[in-house]
Design a protein around this motif. Sequence first.
Motif, PDB file in Angstrom:
ATOM      1  N   ARG A 386       0.813  -1.211   0.000  1.00 63.33           N
ATOM      2  CA  ARG A 386       0.000   0.000   0.000  1.00 63.33           C
ATOM      3  C   ARG A 386       0.855   1.273   0.000  1.00 63.33           C
ATOM      4  O   ARG A 386       0.324   2.358  -0.225  1.00 63.33           O
ATOM      5  N   LEU A 387       2.132   1.114   0.268  1.00 63.71           N
ATOM      6  CA  LEU A 387       2.998   2.288   0.380  1.00 63.71           C
ATOM      7  C   LEU A 387       3.831   2.542  -0.870  1.00 63.71           C
ATOM      8  O   LEU A 387       4.233   3.673  -1.108  1.00 63.71           O
ATOM      9  N   ASP A 389       4.309   2.155  -5.073  1.00 67.39           N
ATOM     10  CA  ASP A 389       3.646   1.949  -6.357  1.00 67.39           C
ATOM     11  C   ASP A 389       4.683   2.175  -7.445  1.00 67.39           C
ATOM     12  O   ASP A 389       4.984   3.311  -7.803  1.00 67.39           O
ATOM     13  N   ALA A 410       2.103   7.869  -0.559  1.00 63.76           N
ATOM     14  CA  ALA A 410       0.996   6.998  -0.163  1.00 63.76           C
ATOM     15  C   ALA A 410       0.026   7.734   0.747  1.00 63.76           C
ATOM     16  O   ALA A 410      -1.202   7.560   0.643  1.00 63.76           O
TER      17      ALA A 410
END
Length: 445
Positions: A386-387, A389, A410
């Motif tokens: 989630r942090l 990309d 994020a």
Amino acid sequence: MVAWPLPPDIVLWVAQLATPLHARHAGRLLPLLRGLLFAKGRRTVAAWLRAAGLGHDYKRYYYFLAALGRQARFVASLLLRRVAAVVAPGERILLGLDDTPTKRYGPHVQGAGTHHNPTPGPAGQKFLYGHVWVTIAWLAHHPLWGTIGLPLRALLYVRAKDVGRLTARYGVAFRTKLAMAAELVAWAADWLRHLGKALWVVADGAYAKRSLLKAARAAGVVVVSRLRKDAALWSVPAPPRPGAPKRRGRPPTYGKQGISLAKRAGQRRGWQTEAFVLYGEAVRKTFKTFLATYRPAGGLIRVVLVHEDDSWVAFFCTDPEATVSQVLGAVADRAAVEQDYHDIKEVHGAGQQQLRHYWANAAAFHLNLWAHTLVELWAWRRAAGRLRDRRDSPWDDPERRPSHADRCNALKREGLREEFRRVGRRRPLTRKIRALFRGLLQLIA
């Protein structure tokens, strides 16, 4: 102007940090931090105000910075308690001490002066003009990402020749970096004493002096640092012989025989080789350890000699019961402080704020420290997926540890997505609008 949203956790924490401030301007802390996180380009205070849509009220926010700088100690104390709640420390708390310069421009910047440049670079610039900040940070161990530095508080070091006008205006007296470091250690120990944890501080060899070691000993803090190769060490006093008559007075603190580190390192006997986890990797180190007495430390210390490829280095710990793994681990964890300085300068732009007032400069630097720590606390329990990309960067390692910039992006993405969902609940959005939003989100964060 768009009011950029932040996650609820950050909003709640900033509201708690603002409680020591006067009620008249406590509400300005959150908008200013929001502008700091969303600002682009050169990170001046004007850029913060533009990003947060505060340009119409800019004078009040400049005045607010001066008030915040005077109350930075109390705000940092609340942040320290928040870190303890999120990190949940084990048996030992490790703090890091160091100083860093920030370049400034102009002859009328209060507190600025000519200082030694620790990173001269290719140009070989030995000195720089600007501020020097003595900083303390919590070095927390993350279960997945290793040691992460969480900066808390800083003190502005001003040379004796530059402090004259500040004394007349603000009552700021000259203090050495060692005195400032001692104040920071005593402050942290006072606020962390209720946790009942062992408190350690790791610092560069320049701080391993009598004044800091004495203050740390009075506060019950263990110090780990580098030891000079010509340090005046003494042997451990011999215990009294069984059956010998008791001597009057206190038992001796220091032995009678001097210890030469160079001779100890030159002896072939006594060296050991073991595997340690340092800097996130398993490495084998050849070392030698023994007890000695050291007058600046006030008594018994643990000495660790480490054999490197070209020479040897010496470290010490004021806790004689410390293990070699603990000492070398603390020395390695100090690198997280240097990473903090890189992040607050490169990601948040510390030192780019063009301010002249003494307390306003203190507030701006603390805002960069606190923004770094708040982002790290927000990301502490979130999954790495989630942090980070990296779909647009196929050349990058997708499993690499999320950087601080990844965590900042994020945080922005989560706040913007929540705002987008809130707007979508009122009225369904078309596919084209959603695609446009995703493209804008990649540009912003």
